[in-house]
Design an enzyme around this catalytic site. Structure first.
Site, PDB file in Angstrom:
ATOM      1  N   HIS A  27      54.661 -21.009  11.430  1.00 42.15           N
ATOM      2  CA  HIS A  27      55.710 -20.324  12.190  1.00 42.15           C
ATOM      3  C   HIS A  27      55.507 -18.815  12.134  1.00 42.15           C
ATOM      4  CE1 HIS A  27      58.426 -23.936  11.098  1.00 42.15           C
ATOM      5  NE2 HIS A  27      58.161 -24.034  12.392  1.00 42.15           N
ATOM      6  N   ARG A 100      49.944 -26.702  18.446  1.00 47.62           N
ATOM      7  CA  ARG A 100      49.042 -27.144  17.383  1.00 47.62           C
ATOM      8  C   ARG A 100      47.939 -28.038  17.907  1.00 47.62           C
ATOM      9  NH1 ARG A 100      53.970 -29.168  13.766  1.00 47.62           N
ATOM     10  NH2 ARG A 100      54.303 -30.091  15.781  1.00 47.62           N
ATOM     11  N   SER A 137      57.129 -28.378   9.423  1.00 44.16           N
ATOM     12  CA  SER A 137      58.172 -28.309   8.397  1.00 44.16           C
ATOM     13  C   SER A 137      58.386 -29.677   7.752  1.00 44.16           C
ATOM     14  CB  SER A 137      59.488 -27.818   9.005  1.00 44.16           C
ATOM     15  OG  SER A 137      59.375 -26.487   9.436  1.00 44.16           O
TER      16      SER A 137
END
Length: 173
Positions: A27, A100, A137
């Site tokens: 992030h 990603r 996360s």
């Protein structure tokens, strides 16, 4: 000087949205890169009342403020509802999203087209640094909950908060 010559150009603004539960180095990579391209980067922490996060929205905001303070042009706040409404209220013309993998692209492209159709807000895709291409996360939380070392995946202040929080939670093996 009077007239248009004396007016300041408008600030170039963008938003980096997400749940950030917790904020990862991936992030931060996207936020840091956006902060070099825009005058102001709004980090919008999504409020999802139907989902219980590990950290409260206020805790996530505080962690984000701490880890982005060095950039000098990042503002962190929460939002609920449509991201395009957040953008309209703050006159933000651009959303910056990290990608990603190809699997991210399909979903994010649909969202970008919907957001543009609803409000004219543009979405810019930034390829994730290969170092963080696998990082999420959820993965950080899972590895940390099982005692794995995530110190290279999150900033030190986040690691401390994560370790503290997980130590207080009962494990469900």
């Amino acid at each position: 000087m009077n007239g248009p010559e004396s007016e300041e150009p408008p600030l170039r603004r963008a938003v980096c949205p997400g749940s950030f539960d917790p904020v990862t180095n991936g992030h931060l990579d996207i936020i840091a890169r956006a902060s070099k391209l825009y005058d102001v980067v709004h980090v919008a922490v999504m409020i999802n009342k139907s989902k219980q996060g590990l950290f409260t929205v206020d805790e996530r905001i505080e962690l984000l403020r701490r880890v982005t303070a060095e950039y000098g042009n990042v503002e962190v706040e929460s939002f609920h509802g449509l991201l395009v409404d957040f953008c309209k209220q703050r006159e933000i013309p651009a959303i910056v999203k990290g990608l990603r993998a190809v699997s991210d692209f399909d979903y994010e492209l649909q969202m970008a087209q919907m957001n543009n159709g609803l409000s004219g807000v543009e979405t810019l895709f930034v390829p994730t640094n290969p170092t963080y291409s696998f990082l999420s996360s959820s993965l950080v939380k899972e590895v940390a909950a099982w005692g794995g070392d995530v110190s290279h995946l999150v900033p030190p202040v986040v690691l401390e908060a994560l370790t503290e929080r997980l130590a207080r939670q009962p494990r469900t093996d």
